[in-house]
Design a protein around this motif. Structure first.
Motif, PDB file in Angstrom:
ATOM      1  N   GLU A  55       0.697  -1.686  -0.109  1.00  0.00           N
ATOM      2  CA  GLU A  55      -0.202  -0.317   0.257  1.00  0.00           C
ATOM      3  C   GLU A  55       0.916   1.005  -0.112  1.00  0.00           C
ATOM      4  OE1 GLU A  55      -3.761   1.772   2.234  1.00  0.00           O
ATOM      5  OE2 GLU A  55      -3.527  -0.530   2.804  1.00  0.00           O
ATOM      6  N   ALA A  56       0.045   2.173  -0.644  1.00  0.00           N
ATOM      7  CA  ALA A  56       1.664   3.636  -0.814  1.00  0.00           C
ATOM      8  C   ALA A  56       1.527   4.222   0.459  1.00  0.00           C
ATOM      9  CB  ALA A  56       0.930   4.365  -2.331  1.00  0.00           C
ATOM     10  N   VAL A  57       1.862   5.496   0.367  1.00  0.00           N
ATOM     11  CA  VAL A  57       2.057   5.885   1.816  1.00  0.00           C
ATOM     12  C   VAL A  57       1.566   7.907   1.476  1.00  0.00           C
ATOM     13  CG1 VAL A  57       3.342   7.463   3.512  1.00  0.00           C
ATOM     14  CG2 VAL A  57       4.629   5.287   2.196  1.00  0.00           C
ATOM     15  N   VAL A  58       0.041   7.747   2.619  1.00  0.00           N
ATOM     16  CA  VAL A  58      -0.700   8.302   2.609  1.00  0.00           C
ATOM     17  C   VAL A  58      -0.352   9.897   2.606  1.00  0.00           C
ATOM     18  CG1 VAL A  58      -2.782   9.066   3.170  1.00  0.00           C
ATOM     19  CG2 VAL A  58      -2.764   6.646   2.973  1.00  0.00           C
ATOM     20  N   PHE A  59      -0.330  10.944   2.266  1.00  0.00           N
ATOM     21  CA  PHE A  59      -0.266  12.221   2.403  1.00  0.00           C
ATOM     22  C   PHE A  59      -0.137  12.724   1.799  1.00  0.00           C
ATOM     23  CE2 PHE A  59       2.732  13.262  -1.006  1.00  0.00           C
ATOM     24  CZ  PHE A  59       3.079  12.030  -2.099  1.00  0.00           C
TER      25      PHE A  59
ATOM     26  N   VAL B 217     -23.449  11.297  -6.927  1.00  0.00           N
ATOM     27  CA  VAL B 217     -23.402  10.382  -6.096  1.00  0.00           C
ATOM     28  C   VAL B 217     -21.304  10.847  -5.601  1.00  0.00           C
ATOM     29  CG1 VAL B 217     -22.370   7.959  -6.074  1.00  0.00           C
ATOM     30  CG2 VAL B 217     -24.606   8.196  -7.346  1.00  0.00           C
ATOM     31  N   VAL B 218     -21.393  10.606  -4.467  1.00  0.00           N
ATOM     32  CA  VAL B 218     -20.430  10.568  -4.173  1.00  0.00           C
ATOM     33  C   VAL B 218     -19.666  10.008  -3.536  1.00  0.00           C
ATOM     34  CG1 VAL B 218     -20.787  13.424  -3.858  1.00  0.00           C
ATOM     35  CG2 VAL B 218     -20.424  12.406  -2.413  1.00  0.00           C
ATOM     36  N   ARG B 219     -17.997   9.992  -3.067  1.00  0.00           N
ATOM     37  CA  ARG B 219     -17.096   9.106  -2.391  1.00  0.00           C
ATOM     38  C   ARG B 219     -16.897   9.725  -1.325  1.00  0.00           C
ATOM     39  NH1 ARG B 219     -11.909   7.031  -2.937  1.00  0.00           N
ATOM     40  NH2 ARG B 219     -12.117   4.850  -1.838  1.00  0.00           N
ATOM     41  N   ASP B 220     -17.019   9.404  -0.702  1.00  0.00           N
ATOM     42  CA  ASP B 220     -16.438   9.892   1.113  1.00  0.00           C
ATOM     43  C   ASP B 220     -14.557   9.055   0.929  1.00  0.00           C
ATOM     44  OD1 ASP B 220     -15.086  10.086   3.277  1.00  0.00           O
ATOM     45  OD2 ASP B 220     -17.216  10.465   4.344  1.00  0.00           O
ATOM     46  N   LEU B 221     -13.771  10.733   1.028  1.00  0.00           N
ATOM     47  CA  LEU B 221     -12.143   9.684   0.702  1.00  0.00           C
ATOM     48  C   LEU B 221     -12.136   8.708   1.679  1.00  0.00           C
ATOM     49  CD1 LEU B 221     -10.870  12.406  -1.797  1.00  0.00           C
ATOM     50  CD2 LEU B 221     -12.253  10.615  -2.763  1.00  0.00           C
ATOM     51  N   VAL B 222     -12.579   9.069   2.651  1.00  0.00           N
ATOM     52  CA  VAL B 222     -12.043   9.103   4.109  1.00  0.00           C
ATOM     53  C   VAL B 222     -12.327   7.406   4.627  1.00  0.00           C
ATOM     54  CG1 VAL B 222     -11.439   9.321   6.927  1.00  0.00           C
ATOM     55  CG2 VAL B 222     -11.465  11.233   4.911  1.00  0.00           C
ATOM     56  N   THR B 223     -13.565   7.210   3.898  1.00  0.00           N
ATOM     57  CA  THR B 223     -13.606   6.241   3.924  1.00  0.00           C
ATOM     58  C   THR B 223     -14.449   4.979   3.234  1.00  0.00           C
ATOM     59  OG1 THR B 223     -16.440   6.735   4.718  1.00  0.00           O
ATOM     60  CG2 THR B 223     -15.092   7.102   6.476  1.00  0.00           C
ATOM     61  N   GLU B 560     -12.012   0.754   1.730  1.00  0.00           N
ATOM     62  CA  GLU B 560     -12.999   1.122   2.820  1.00  0.00           C
ATOM     63  C   GLU B 560     -12.055   2.186   4.322  1.00  0.00           C
ATOM     64  OE1 GLU B 560     -12.660  -2.410   2.496  1.00  0.00           O
ATOM     65  OE2 GLU B 560     -14.641  -1.806   1.104  1.00  0.00           O
ATOM     66  N   SER B 561     -10.704   2.252   2.894  1.00  0.00           N
ATOM     67  CA  SER B 561      -9.925   4.075   4.138  1.00  0.00           C
ATOM     68  C   SER B 561      -9.553   4.629   2.733  1.00  0.00           C
ATOM     69  CB  SER B 561      -9.171   3.178   4.747  1.00  0.00           C
ATOM     70  OG  SER B 561      -7.770   2.451   4.245  1.00  0.00           O
ATOM     71  N   MET B 562      -8.671   5.451   3.105  1.00  0.00           N
ATOM     72  CA  MET B 562      -8.018   6.127   2.383  1.00  0.00           C
ATOM     73  C   MET B 562      -7.125   5.993   1.791  1.00  0.00           C
ATOM     74  SD  MET B 562      -7.446   9.703   1.302  1.00  0.00           S
ATOM     75  CE  MET B 562      -8.577  10.837   2.152  1.00  0.00           C
ATOM     76  N   ASN B 563      -7.075   5.936   0.214  1.00  0.00           N
ATOM     77  CA  ASN B 563      -6.384   5.304  -0.473  1.00  0.00           C
ATOM     78  C   ASN B 563      -6.830   6.446  -1.773  1.00  0.00           C
ATOM     79  OD1 ASN B 563      -5.436   3.154  -2.705  1.00  0.00           O
ATOM     80  ND2 ASN B 563      -6.894   1.687  -1.691  1.00  0.00           N
ATOM     81  N   GLN B 564      -5.384   6.801  -1.633  1.00  0.00           N
ATOM     82  CA  GLN B 564      -4.976   7.550  -3.182  1.00  0.00           C
ATOM     83  C   GLN B 564      -4.502   6.454  -4.213  1.00  0.00           C
ATOM     84  OE1 GLN B 564      -2.067   9.370  -0.482  1.00  0.00           O
ATOM     85  NE2 GLN B 564      -2.865  11.558  -0.375  1.00  0.00           N
ATOM     86  N   THR B 565      -4.239   5.547  -3.938  1.00  0.00           N
ATOM     87  CA  THR B 565      -4.176   4.791  -5.522  1.00  0.00           C
ATOM     88  C   THR B 565      -5.094   4.788  -6.318  1.00  0.00           C
ATOM     89  OG1 THR B 565      -2.378   3.856  -4.154  1.00  0.00           O
ATOM     90  CG2 THR B 565      -2.372   3.297  -7.033  1.00  0.00           C
ATOM     91  N   ARG B 571      -9.632   9.068 -11.745  1.00  0.00           N
ATOM     92  CA  ARG B 571      -9.205   9.858 -12.671  1.00  0.00           C
ATOM     93  C   ARG B 571      -8.496   9.321 -13.799  1.00  0.00           C
ATOM     94  NH1 ARG B 571      -7.097  13.166  -7.009  1.00  0.00           N
ATOM     95  NH2 ARG B 571      -9.434  12.691  -5.860  1.00  0.00           N
ATOM     96  N   VAL B 572      -7.761   8.955 -13.964  1.00  0.00           N
ATOM     97  CA  VAL B 572      -7.157   8.110 -14.944  1.00  0.00           C
ATOM     98  C   VAL B 572      -7.683   7.533 -16.076  1.00  0.00           C
ATOM     99  CG1 VAL B 572      -4.931   6.621 -15.746  1.00  0.00           C
ATOM    100  CG2 VAL B 572      -4.954   8.060 -13.859  1.00  0.00           C
ATOM    101  N   ASP B 573      -8.597   6.454 -15.793  1.00  0.00           N
ATOM    102  CA  ASP B 573     -10.283   6.386 -16.575  1.00  0.00           C
ATOM    103  C   ASP B 573     -10.177   7.387 -17.396  1.00  0.00           C
ATOM    104  OD1 ASP B 573     -11.599   4.401 -17.421  1.00  0.00           O
ATOM    105  OD2 ASP B 573     -11.955   3.781 -15.357  1.00  0.00           O
ATOM    106  N   ASP B 574     -10.687   8.375 -16.408  1.00  0.00           N
ATOM    107  CA  ASP B 574     -11.526   9.338 -17.205  1.00  0.00           C
ATOM    108  C   ASP B 574     -10.538  10.056 -17.932  1.00  0.00           C
ATOM    109  OD1 ASP B 574     -13.904   8.338 -16.284  1.00  0.00           O
ATOM    110  OD2 ASP B 574     -13.666  10.186 -14.202  1.00  0.00           O
ATOM    111  N   PHE B 575      -9.381  10.367 -17.937  1.00  0.00           N
ATOM    112  CA  PHE B 575      -8.262  11.087 -18.828  1.00  0.00           C
ATOM    113  C   PHE B 575      -8.248  10.603 -20.010  1.00  0.00           C
ATOM    114  CE2 PHE B 575      -6.261  13.614 -15.060  1.00  0.00           C
ATOM    115  CZ  PHE B 575      -6.776  14.731 -15.857  1.00  0.00           C
ATOM    116  N   PHE B 576      -8.515   8.877 -20.094  1.00  0.00           N
ATOM    117  CA  PHE B 576      -8.117   8.411 -21.410  1.00  0.00           C
ATOM    118  C   PHE B 576      -9.063   7.886 -22.266  1.00  0.00           C
ATOM    119  CE2 PHE B 576      -5.018   5.075 -19.453  1.00  0.00           C
ATOM    120  CZ  PHE B 576      -4.631   5.046 -20.224  1.00  0.00           C
ATOM    121  N   GLN B 577      -9.878   8.376 -21.741  1.00  0.00           N
ATOM    122  CA  GLN B 577     -11.721   8.776 -22.597  1.00  0.00           C
ATOM    123  C   GLN B 577     -11.775  10.470 -23.398  1.00  0.00           C
ATOM    124  OE1 GLN B 577     -14.871   7.413 -20.618  1.00  0.00           O
ATOM    125  NE2 GLN B 577     -13.532   5.409 -20.095  1.00  0.00           N
TER     126      GLN B 577
END
Lengths: 258, 650
Positions: A55-59, B217-223, B560-565, B571-577
């Protein structure tokens, strides 16, 4: 000309959530150009972690130009790292040398609960602004912009404190976790301007009291000024205190007028 | 098949720009005089969703809440103060004529239409120029500390593409100060309960019921939780898509998702190939770089742009004698000189660098030199005007610009294209609005400096609060669908499948890897110079890479938790299109205009060659179910006030 740094050890704080125990995790960056920014180094690390199935580091980070105030890293015990007047995103690897071990932690302050890894929740800052960090001027009724001349020195002084990016370094650096520099900066910006006079005393009262609900108390360490990436002067705290003291009298007098 | 056949075959959507009748200068007043009103006591019965809290979103949300509407505001940032409007440096235009140098609403309007290479809608631009005056008043009332003269009056400077001084500024942080002004006004409404703020919450889909925008429809980025929100109207103020290029001056999180999801639900996407390449950015220093930094165009007021005449020059800049320097902007465009508009300056730099005349270790830049300004004005004045920019440059490049010239090179900066909107800033989906950089309306094929801040605030403060009322008035006391409606459930389910899909892809490469590769293709073939052959190549490479993305993507962590990946994957999926649509649009537009430069269409001296007979229109694309099969619709552009002319800055 660019040089390469070798064998950088990153000691990074990992914590899955606010209610679980965290720990330091070591990662070695074998080689990196000194032209890279500190956050680009974290990007490279994260890419590697994902590649390895970890898992990547969250920042928190966004503009990478030192202006949005999103990035918030404690680097070797200093908010935003060793370079004065510089956010973590503007810190470049030329500030480090080969074989360094760099410790990276989140802001640690009780008003900024941890979300994950290096990311914290700074919403308490927004609560302070919501309570009074504005000039009430509904859209539509503004007089001509040149109606009130504002002496250049006043406008410049207001701008000096308006430059605050709301990153929270001042709170993270403060041994008491106080937000006086942040709050004082906004008060100094608005209370100095002629447009801000109507709400001068109610503003300072509301903001200071909201600040006190969330943050620790100032005991004049001055760490905030040293950590501030915009080098905002601690003078703003004196100005805030002066206005707060006046407000306590002035507001009471005005409200008891009749 | 000729273009016209092509158009007739495909015009699938009825486009009505709703431009009010009457003389240009009266249209906006006449609109306001005739629009429907909502009684102050009834405004609280309406809910408006505002997505994005940059200049356009924050100012719209604040003003709508002041009027009495219930506003739900969404931002994926931790705070409403972070949006990328904050990074705008140079200034904001206002036709105040405080300098008495001949400025007027008409002149700002004219400059903007001409600067946009006659590809913007005149009526919208005129309104923008009218509103520019109120914006300055409003922002000063909010306490924005604009630069002042010693006598206390506001200072102005000139900016690229203009011959008058109409730009208001706050050091090199104008965007920051304006955004904080709007953010403070917004925050006041949050404190008063007029706005409900949802931070760290990202839009995932738009819900359209019976042809009307009904919620999101939105996604809570923390949860990671997906939630639906219903409203009477939805405003997208979600910025531009410059990060399609991967390397750009946009902030890392800027993305096209909101606009793209609206597009997939039926909103037309207009002029996606109009992207602005800003001439003064710090050149790329190494391959692992993830972001480029802009150096404000205001620097060109005092800096002189040059390259050595000898491609093998090795001496440091200050040792190169005057007669071996080519101040090419001053030479090519004597009347505008270093202040030539962005598209023109960018292409000039590219041509010289392509010829091997570039400077710096990678020979990928040109000089922006302050030696003469420091001599003329003194270091102190230069420091006061540009100090923070010089400091930023020094941090990034490791060189001191007071002593040696800056090195600059063009980079993706702003996107003029965006969701198609009518005069009311409503997309072709009733109840769905787009404001600021997210719409296409005011800048044509090229945006002039200091106009983005102006447009964001004009849309948010002085357009939407009127036009939304006009839409809402007839809906009074009529029920709207709630979040229990099957369309909301279906959109939530689709979103769940989408994000689970990224997590389950089980490949080997990160979203960043694909973004970087995608950006390279778009930059190479749909960047500063485009050709038919290159665009066709891009249109074969992007879908191939997209297939690989779907198969070989790896997203670690959970939903289920903050996941920036995971955020990045969506976002990249949409950039492709979007990337495919940008190339389709650039391929279809067989002319050069503003930021869209097709190498096949240029004058003898290398300037853009428009084709007004065939392309004096907005290309508004409809989602065709497959990103490679978009449907083209056109809105003809009529020019009543400004006569179509070849744009010259010589």
């Amino acid at each position: 000309m660019s040089n390469h740094l070798k064998n950088i050890t990153l000691r990074i704080w990992r914590q899955a959530g606010p209610n679980v125990k965290g720990n330091f995790e070591n990662h070695v960056i074998d080689e990196i150009t000194d032209e890279a920014s500190f956050l680009e180094m974290l990007d490279i690390l994260n890419d590697k972690l994902v590649h390895e199935g970890k898992e990547a580091v969250v920042f928190d980070h966004d503009c990478r130009e030192g202006i949005c105030g999103t990035c918030s890293l404690m680097i070797d015990g200093q908010a935003h790292g060793p370079q004065r007047g510089t956010t973590a995103c503007q810190l470049h690897m030329r500030q480090f040398k080969s074989n360094d071990t760099i410790t990276v932690e989140p802001w640690r302050a009780s008003a900024f609960p941890l979300i994950k890894d290096l990311m914290v929740d700074r919403s308490a800052f927004d609560r302070i602004i919501e309570s009074g960090g504005f000039i009430t001027a509904d859209t539509g009724g503004a007089p001509d912009a040149n109606l009130i001349p504002i002496p250049k020195v006043i406008a410049d002084a207001a701008m000096d404190s308006a430059e605050c990016i709301g990153c929270g370094a001042c709170v993270a650096a403060c041994p008491n976790g106080a937000a006086n520099l942040f709050t004082g900066a906004k008060i100094a910006h608005l209370n100095r301007l002629p447009q801000g006079q109507a709400e001068r005393y109610s503003r300072v009262e509301a903001m200071v009291e909201t600040m006190d609900e969330h943050f620790g108390s100032c005991t004049n360490h001055g760490e905030c000024e040293a950590a501030c990436p915009k080098e905002i002067s601690i003078d703003v705290i004196a100005l805030m205190h002066k206005d707060y003291r006046k407000a306590k009298f002035s507001n009471r007098k005005d409200l008891a007028r009749g | 098949m000729s273009l016209t056949d092509n158009l007739l075959a495909k015009n699938t959507v009825q486009l009505d720009s709703k431009i009010p009748a009457g003389p240009m200068a009266d249209k906006w007043n006449s609109y306001k005089d005739n629009m429907k009103l909502v009684n102050p006591n009834n405004k609280r019965k309406f809910k408006v969703i505002v997505v994005g809290t940059g200049l356009a979103g924050a100012s719209a949300a604040a003003t709508l809440a002041e009027l009495g509407y219930q506003v739900d505001a969404f931002t994926f940032h931790d705070s409403a103060r972070r949006a990328h409007s904050i990074a705008a440096q140079g200034g904001i235009n206002g036709a105040k004529n405080y300098k008495g140098d001949g400025d007027s609403i008409h002149r700002l309007f004219y400059d903007t239409v001409k600067g946009g290479d006659f590809r913007a809608r005149e009526a919208n631009v005129h309104r923008l120029a009218e509103n520019s005056i109120d914006i300055i008043d409003q922002m000063v009332a909010q306490g924005v500390p604009f630069a002042r003269e010693y006598g206390g009056l506001l200072d102005n400077r000139s900016f690229g593409g203009a011959q008058v001084s109409r730009t208001f500024y706050a050091r090199g942080q104008t965007g920051q100060q304006l955004l904080l002004g709007a953010y403070q006004q917004f925050s006041r409404q949050v404190g008063l309960g007029g706005i409900r703020l949802f931070n760290r919450t990202e839009l995932i889909d738009i819900v359209v019921i019976d042809g009307h925008a009904s919620g999101i429809v939105v996604r809570d980025l923390v949860t990671g939780e997906l939630q639906s929100h219903a409203a009477h109207a939805v405003v997208l103020a979600t910025g531009g898509y410059g990060n399609a290029f991967f390397l750009s001056t946009n902030a890392m999180a800027c993305n096209v998702t909101a606009a793209w999801r609206a597009h997939r639900k039926g909103a037309l996407f207009a002029n996606p190939c109009y992207t602005q390449i800003h001439p003064t950015c710090i050149p790329q220093s190494d391959d692992s770089q993830s972001k480029l930094t802009l150096m404000s165009e205001s620097l060109r007021n005092d800096g002189r742009v040059w390259v050595p005449t000898n491609p093998d020059e090795t001496r440091p800049a200050h040792e190169v004698p005057e007669n071996e320097r080519d101040y090419y902007l001053e030479r090519l465009y004597p009347s505008f000189g270093n202040l030539a508009p962005r598209d023109i300056s960018s292409r000039a730099a590219k041509r010289l660098v392509d010829k091997g005349l570039g400077v710096g270790p990678k020979k990928n830049g040109v000089y922006l030199d302050f030696a003469e300004a420091i001599q003329r004005l003194g270091r102190e004045v230069v420091e006061e005007r540009y100090g923070n920019l010089f400091q930023m440059y020094e941090r990034i490049a490791g060189e001191n610009p007071y002593e040696q010239p800056m090195r600059i090179y063009p980079a993706s900066h702003y996107t003029m294209g965006g969701l198609w909107v009518d005069y009311e800033l409503m997309t072709n989906i009733p109840g769905l609005y787009a404001a600021g950089e997210a719409n296409f309306s005011d800048h044509g094929a090229n945006r002039l400096g200091a106009s983005a801040l102006m447009q964001g605030l004009s849309d948010g403060y002085f357009v939407l609060p009127y036009t939304i009322g006009n839409y809402l008035a007839p809906m009074l006391n009529k029920a709207i669908p709630g979040t229990d409606h099957p369309e909301f459930k279906a959109a939530e389910e689709a979103a769940r499948l989408r994000f689970n899909g990224y997590l389950a892809a089980g490949g080997t490469k990160s979203p960043d890897f694909f973004h970087r590769e995608l950006g390279k293709i778009i930059w190479d073939y749909c960047g500063m110079e485009r050709t038919e052959q290159g665009l066709e190549k891009a249109l074969s490479e992007i879908p191939a890479l997209y297939e690989e993305f779907k198969k070989d993507l790896r997203v670690t962590g959970t939903g289920e938790s903050m996941n920036q990946t995971l955020e990045k994957a969506g976002r990249v999926d949409d950039f492709f299109q979007l990337g495919m649509l940008m190339c389709h649009d650039a391929l279809d537009r067989k002319e050069s205009c503003g930021g869209h430069f097709r190498a096949e269409y240029q004058t003898d001296d290398g300037e853009a060659l428009r084709d007004d007979d065939n392309y004096c229109h907005v290309s508004a694309w409809e989602w065709g179910g497959d990103p490679m099969k978009p449907n083209l619709n056109v809105e003809k552009l009529e020019f009543e006030e400004v006569h179509l002319a070849t744009r010259s800055y010589k």
